[in-house]
Design an enzyme around this catalytic site. Structure first.
Site, PDB file in Angstrom:
ATOM      1  N   HIS A 258       1.635  35.592  -4.870  1.00  5.79           N
ATOM      2  CA  HIS A 258       1.613  34.151  -4.658  1.00  5.79           C
ATOM      3  C   HIS A 258       2.614  33.796  -3.563  1.00  5.79           C
ATOM      4  O   HIS A 258       3.765  34.245  -3.581  1.00  5.79           O
ATOM      5  CB  HIS A 258       1.965  33.406  -5.946  1.00  5.79           C
TER       6      HIS A 258
ATOM      7  N   ASP B 140      -2.063  37.448  -7.262  1.00 13.44           N
ATOM      8  CA  ASP B 140      -1.611  36.119  -7.680  1.00 13.44           C
ATOM      9  C   ASP B 140      -2.255  35.787  -9.018  1.00 13.44           C
ATOM     10  O   ASP B 140      -3.481  35.824  -9.145  1.00 13.44           O
ATOM     11  CB  ASP B 140      -2.010  35.091  -6.611  1.00 13.44           C
TER      12      ASP B 140
ATOM     13  N   SER C   9      -0.165  26.227  -2.653  1.00 16.43           N
ATOM     14  CA  SER C   9       0.247  26.228  -4.056  1.00 16.43           C
ATOM     15  C   SER C   9       0.072  24.829  -4.658  1.00 16.43           C
ATOM     16  O   SER C   9      -1.040  24.287  -4.635  1.00 16.43           O
ATOM     17  CB  SER C   9       1.686  26.738  -4.181  1.00 16.43           C
ATOM     18  N   ALA C  10       1.145  24.206  -5.145  1.00 14.06           N
ATOM     19  CA  ALA C  10       1.007  22.841  -5.660  1.00 14.06           C
ATOM     20  C   ALA C  10       0.516  21.910  -4.561  1.00 14.06           C
ATOM     21  O   ALA C  10      -0.199  20.939  -4.825  1.00 14.06           O
ATOM     22  CB  ALA C  10       2.337  22.352  -6.217  1.00 14.06           C
TER      23      ALA C  10
ATOM     24  N   GLY D 172       5.677  24.152  -4.331  1.00 11.55           N
ATOM     25  CA  GLY D 172       6.907  24.076  -5.117  1.00 11.55           C
ATOM     26  C   GLY D 172       6.685  23.607  -6.540  1.00 11.55           C
ATOM     27  O   GLY D 172       7.609  23.099  -7.182  1.00 11.55           O
ATOM     28  N   GLY D 173       5.454  23.780  -7.043  1.00 11.67           N
ATOM     29  CA  GLY D 173       5.192  23.423  -8.434  1.00 11.67           C
ATOM     30  C   GLY D 173       5.325  21.951  -8.738  1.00 11.67           C
ATOM     31  O   GLY D 173       5.562  21.577  -9.889  1.00 11.67           O
TER      32      GLY D 173
END
Length: 359
Positions: free
Chosen positions: A338, A308, A202-203, A126-127
Site C-alpha cells: 500500500h 495491499d 488511499s483515503a 492518510g486514512g
C-alpha cells in the site's frame, strides 16, 4: 507501521562471555516481541483506536497527532531553477481549507488567456486522519506528476477526522471544485477546464470517488469545469465481511487491519459500521448517480497491487463500475504494498503514463 529494535553495542572492555549473554538476551527479546505481534488478533471492539493510531483526544475536541510528517514549503518564485512552481491559496477561511497549486515552469512561456494544460485535482491520503497537502510525501508526488504530464495540479487540503468526520472531506472536496471554477488566479488560467480529472491516493482515492459522485450529480453547477474522469490510486474502501486479501494481509506491518479498522472507527459518522456507503461503495448495488457518470462518458482508472490488503475492495469497485457500464480500467500489479504508487517513483510513472493517454 514498523517495529524498531535497539541492540546494545558492547564496549571494548566487555568480556566475550558478557557479549554472548547480551546478544542472547536481545535475541530472546526480539523473538518474544515478534511472537506477541504475530499472535495479535486483526481487530477487536475493545482495542483503543486512539492508541493504535498514536493520537490523543484533547478536552477542546481537537486531537494531538503524535506522529509528525515532514512538510515542504511552496516554491512560487519563477526565478528558481526548478521545473515546477507551487503556491498555496485559501479556499474557505472559516473551515481552514486551502489548496496547493502546481504549475509547470514551461507554462510561463504561454499567455494565461490561452489555457492548454490539463487540470488534475488531487486529494491526498492518510486514512482521513493524517497528512496535509504540503506533506513532503504528497508534495513530491505532485511535483513529479505536474512535470511528467505537463498538467496544472491542484492538491486540496481538506478537513481531517476525527475532528471532522465524513462527509466533511467530501464536502470540502466538492467546494474546491466550485472554488476552482470561479477562481481568477493567473496560474489556474493556464488550465483547460474542459479537461479536468479527479485523482486521489488511499483515503484520497475514496474522497475522489465520493467527490466525483457528487460532482456528477451537479455537473451543470460546476461549469465551465468539465470532469473527464477519475484516477483512483489504491483507494481506501472497506466492509464488514472480510475479503481474502484482508485476511491474508491482516498483520501486514505496512497496513494491518488494526490500523484500517481504527481509521474507519474515527472517520465514519458516529454509529455506523463499515458497510456504510462512504466505506463500502457496493452496498445496495452502488450509487444511483453512477448512471450519470456513464452518460457523462467519464473514464475511470483504478490502480492496485496484490501486496495491499485493500486490493480485493479495489477489484470489487472495478467490477461494480463495469456492471454499471462505466468506462473503467483496472491496473493491478503483482506484489507491491500500500502506498507504492506514490512512494516509489518507478511505480508513479505508471500513473503518469495512463494520464498522458487520457489527455
Amino acid at each position: 507501521m514498523a517495529l524498531l529494535f535497539a541492540f546494545p553495542i558492547p564496549h571494548s572492555n566487555y568480556s566475550a562471555d558478557m557479549t554472548i549473554i547480551t546478544a542472547l538476551l536481545c535475541l530472546h527479546l526480539l523473538l518474544f516481541t515478534v511472537i506477541r505481534v504475530n499472535s495479535m488478533e486483526p481487530s477487536s471492539s475493545s482495542e483503543d483506536p486512539y492508541k493504535i493510531l498514536n493520537i490523543i483526544p484533547n478536552p477542546d475536541g481537537t486531537f494531538t497527532r503524535l506522529q509528525n510528517y515532514p512538510e515542504t514549503p511552496p516554491s512560487p518564485d519563477p526565478t528558481l531553477p526548478i521545473p515546477v512552481l507551487s503556491k498555496d491559496l485559501t479556499i474557505d477561511q472559516s473551515k481552514h481549507t486551502w489548496a496547493r497549486i502546481y504549475l509547470p515552469r514551461q507554462a510561463l512561456n504561454t499567455p494565461p488567456n490561452h489555457p492548454n494544460l490539463p487540470l488534475i485535482v488531487f486529494y491526498h491520503g492518510g486514512g482521513f486522519i493524517f497528512y496535509h497537502a504540503n506533506s513532503t510525501y504528497f508534495h513530491d508526488f505532485c511535483v513529479r506528476m505536474a512535470n511528467a504530464t505537463q498538467s496544472v495540479v491542484v492538491s486540496v487540503d481538506y478537513r481531517l477526522a476525527p475532528e471532522h468526520r465524513l462527509p466533511a472531506a467530501y464536502e470540502d472536496s466538492v467546494q474546491a471544485l466550485h472554488w476552482i471554477r470561479a477562481s481568477n488566479d493567473l496560474w489556474l488560467a493556464h488550465a483547460d477546464f474542459s479537461r479536468c480529472y479527479l485523482m486521489g491516493e488511499s483515503a484520497g482515492g475514496n474522497i475522489a470517488y465520493n467527490a466525483g459522485l457528487r460532482a456528477a450529480a451537479e455537473a451543470d453547477q460546476i461549469r465551465p469545469l468539465k470532469i473527464k474522469g477519475m484516477i483512483l490510486i489504491q483507494p481506501f474502501f472497506g466492509g464488514k465481511k472480510r475479503t481474502p486479501s484482508e485476511l491474508r494481509l491482516a498483520k501486514d506491518l505496512n497496513l494491518p487491519l488494526t490500523v484500517t479498522d481504527s481509521m474507519w472507527k474515527l472517520s465514519l459518522p458516529v454509529g455506523v459500521d463499515r458497510d456504510h456507503e462512504y466505506s463500502n461503495p457496493t452496498v445496495n448495488g452502488g450509487a444511483k448517480v453512477l448512471a450519470s457518470i456513464r452518460e457523462l462518458e467519464w473514464r475511470v482508472a483504478v490502480f492496485g497491487c496484490d501486496g495491499d490488503q485493500l486490493v480485493d475492495r479495489q477489484k470489487e469497485l472495478v467490477k461494480l463500475l463495469k456492471d454499471k457500464r462505466v468506462n473503467v480500467v483496472g491496473q493491478f500489479y503483482n506484489a507491491g504494498r500500500h502506498g507504492i504508487f506514490v512512494g516509489d517513483a518507478s511505480m508513479s510513472t505508471k500513473v503518469f503514463h495512463l494520464l498522458k493517454t487520457l489527455h
